[in-house]
Design an enzyme around this catalytic site. Structure first.
Site, short mmCIF file in Angstrom:
data_model
loop_
_atom_site.label_atom_id
_atom_site.label_comp_id
_atom_site.label_asym_id
_atom_site.label_seq_id
_atom_site.Cartn_x
_atom_site.Cartn_y
_atom_site.Cartn_z
N HIS A 105 0.80 -1.23 0.00
CA HIS A 105 0.00 0.00 0.00
C HIS A 105 0.83 1.28 0.00
O HIS A 105 0.28 2.37 -0.14
CB HIS A 105 -0.99 -0.02 1.18
CG HIS A 105 -2.31 0.60 0.86
ND1 HIS A 105 -3.45 0.42 1.64
CD2 HIS A 105 -2.72 1.40 -0.16
CE1 HIS A 105 -4.47 1.09 1.11
NE2 HIS A 105 -4.04 1.70 0.03
N ASP A 128 -10.00 -0.59 3.78
CA ASP A 128 -8.79 -1.15 4.39
C ASP A 128 -9.11 -1.53 5.84
O ASP A 128 -9.90 -0.85 6.50
CB ASP A 128 -7.72 -0.03 4.36
CG ASP A 128 -6.30 -0.50 4.62
OD1 ASP A 128 -6.12 -1.53 5.29
OD2 ASP A 128 -5.38 0.18 4.18
N HIS A 130 -6.93 -1.12 7.94
CA HIS A 130 -6.07 -0.12 8.60
C HIS A 130 -6.38 1.26 8.04
O HIS A 130 -7.11 1.38 7.05
CB HIS A 130 -4.60 -0.47 8.34
CG HIS A 130 -4.25 -1.90 8.60
ND1 HIS A 130 -4.29 -2.86 7.61
CD2 HIS A 130 -3.88 -2.54 9.74
CE1 HIS A 130 -3.95 -4.04 8.13
NE2 HIS A 130 -3.71 -3.87 9.42
N ASP A 132 -3.57 3.50 7.63
CA ASP A 132 -2.29 3.90 7.02
C ASP A 132 -2.03 5.40 7.22
O ASP A 132 -1.59 6.10 6.33
CB ASP A 132 -2.24 3.47 5.55
CG ASP A 132 -2.34 1.96 5.40
OD1 ASP A 132 -2.03 1.23 6.38
OD2 ASP A 132 -2.75 1.48 4.33
N HIS A 145 4.15 1.25 4.22
CA HIS A 145 2.77 1.00 3.76
C HIS A 145 1.74 1.38 4.82
O HIS A 145 0.56 1.54 4.49
CB HIS A 145 2.57 -0.45 3.28
CG HIS A 145 2.50 -1.49 4.35
ND1 HIS A 145 1.95 -2.73 4.13
CD2 HIS A 145 2.93 -1.50 5.64
CE1 HIS A 145 2.03 -3.46 5.23
NE2 HIS A 145 2.62 -2.75 6.15
N ASP A 232 -7.38 -1.90 -0.27
CA ASP A 232 -6.44 -2.84 0.35
C ASP A 232 -7.21 -4.14 0.60
O ASP A 232 -8.23 -4.13 1.31
CB ASP A 232 -5.95 -2.22 1.66
CG ASP A 232 -4.86 -3.03 2.36
OD1 ASP A 232 -4.85 -4.26 2.21
OD2 ASP A 232 -4.06 -2.41 3.09
N ASP A 234 -6.73 -6.47 2.47
CA ASP A 234 -6.86 -6.91 3.86
C ASP A 234 -8.12 -6.35 4.53
O ASP A 234 -8.41 -6.67 5.69
CB ASP A 234 -5.58 -6.66 4.67
CG ASP A 234 -5.29 -5.21 4.98
OD1 ASP A 234 -6.21 -4.39 5.04
OD2 ASP A 234 -4.09 -4.89 5.17
N GLU A 277 -1.81 -4.99 -1.89
CA GLU A 277 -1.54 -5.95 -0.80
C GLU A 277 -1.94 -7.39 -1.11
O GLU A 277 -2.04 -8.20 -0.18
CB GLU A 277 -2.14 -5.48 0.53
CG GLU A 277 -1.59 -4.15 1.06
CD GLU A 277 -0.18 -4.22 1.67
OE1 GLU A 277 0.34 -5.34 1.88
OE2 GLU A 277 0.40 -3.13 1.89
N1 ARG Z 1 -1.21 -1.23 4.09
C1 ARG Z 1 -1.18 -1.99 5.17
N2 ARG Z 1 -1.47 -3.27 5.08
N3 ARG Z 1 -0.81 -1.41 6.32
C2 ARG Z 1 -0.68 -2.11 7.56
C3 ARG Z 1 -0.23 -1.17 8.63
C4 ARG Z 1 -0.11 -1.84 9.95
C5 ARG Z 1 0.30 -0.93 11.10
N4 ARG Z 1 -0.69 0.06 11.36
C6 ARG Z 1 1.64 -0.28 10.82
O1 ARG Z 1 1.74 0.92 10.69
O2 ARG Z 1 2.61 -0.93 10.67
MN MN Z 2 -3.44 -0.39 3.68
MN MN Z 3 -4.43 -2.84 5.43
#
Ligand code: ARG
Ligand code: MN
Ligand code: MN
Length: 305
Positions: A105, A128, A130, A132, A145, A232, A234, A277
């Site tokens: 990402h 997502d 998350h 990010d 990411h 994303d 996920d 991702e």
């Molecule tokens: N694009 C993603 N899958 N990001 C996951 C981030 C996970 C966590 N918040 C981090 O900063 O490491």
């Molecule tokens: Mn993400």
């Molecule tokens: Mn994510």
């Protein structure tokens, strides 16, 4: 069947923004899962413009050399996103719809930088698990990411925020987060302080996906001159999308995920998209790549009947 413009798919085989390797193989497996053929069968003109990658002489340094910083592989992330921004900008200039295939990402940094040249109020729908929204100061991992949306808001290392041009690429009020369920403390603070619209899994359970998407569409279409979908995988439940590096349980089901993009297709507001991702090394028979192809098709107008 469709009024969709020509689709220009851009592969970004890059995974140094993530903590685990393998998302660099995502673009190839998504294409192998029949993306372009499927779109052509829908009557859409779709081309693959090629791969955005690091120059051969910028081979990734050993992990040991970069892991002491909280901006892992900064130079590589900057290089690939600088190249991606130019390509995305060129595709928009040409009047085509940029469809970016990641990659981790962190590539949203380059995508959004390239898009931002062409819009004064670019909307971003960020689906997502998350948000990010970390910076080097708040990141628990140092993986870029997890910082890409913050960078697009102008927050973070100048080498990242100044890609393509110096100004912030998007405004907090033009962002909608959907599917959030794993937010770090600094991210929560930022969402609250900037007033970023955020539909968490709680909201989706409480109101239903149809309601959430309608609110999101009404919110964003009122004030933007283009909408980028940053997807994303996920965001989906790991049972549906096992092939991704940072799974979080309690995610979107297959039907919710499809409904979301079907409603976006119906609203006709999306002007660019990226799917990121997908990690084939962690996948189960390329299930997640096939899922991505299905979601892209729905986004671009595929209907059941
Ligand atoms: N694009 C993603 N899958 N990001 C996951 C981030 C996970 C966590 N918040 C981090 O900063 O490491
Ligand atoms: Mn993400
Ligand atoms: Mn994510």
């Amino acid at each position: 069947m469709s009024t969709v413009p020509t689709i220009s798919a851009i592969s970004v085989p890059f995974d140094l923004g993530a903590g685990r390797r393998g998302a660099s193989k995502g673009p190839k497996t998504i294409l192998q899962a029949g993306l372009l053929r499927g779109l052509q069968q829908m009557g859409i003109t779709a081309e693959h413009t090629g791969e955005i990658r690091l120059p051969d002489d910028q081979a990734a340094p050993l992990a040991a050399e970069v892991n002491h910083t909280n901006l892992k592989y900064l130079a590589e992330v900057v290089e690939v996103n600088t190249r991606l921004a130019k390509e995305v900008s060129r595709v928009v200039q040409q009047g085509h719809f940029p469809l970016i295939l990641g990659g981790d990402h962190s590539i949203a940094i380059g995508t959004i930088a390239g898009l931002s040249e062409h819009y004064t109020n670019l909307g971003v729908i960020w689906i997502d698990a998350h948000s990010d929204l970390n910076t080097a100061e708040t990141s628990p991992s140092g993986n870029i990411h997890g910082m890409s949306l913050a960078v697009s808001l102008g927050m973070g290392h100048p080498l990242l925020t100044e890609i393509q041009h110096k100004q912030p690429k998007i405004k907090p009020e033009n962002i909608v987060l959907i599917g959030s369920r794993s937010l770090d403390e600094g991210e929560k603070k930022l969402i609250r302080s900037l007033g970023i619209k955020c539909f968490t899994m709680y909201d989706i359970d409480r109101k239903g996906m149809a309601h959430v998407m309608q609110e999101a569409i009404d919110y964003i279409s009122a004030k933007t001159d283009g909408v980028h979908l940053s997807y994303d995988v996920d965001s989906l439940d790991p049972l549906e999308a096992p092939g991704t590096g940072t799974t979080v349980k309690g995610g979107l089901h297959f039907r919710e995920a499809h409904l979301a993009v079907e409603m976006l297709a119906e609203a006709g507001i999306v002007t660019s998209a990226e799917f990121v991702e997908v990690n084939p090394l962690l996948d189960d028979n390329n299930k997640t790549s096939h899922l991505a192809v299905g979601l892209i098709s729905s986004l671009l107008g595929k209907q059941i009947l």
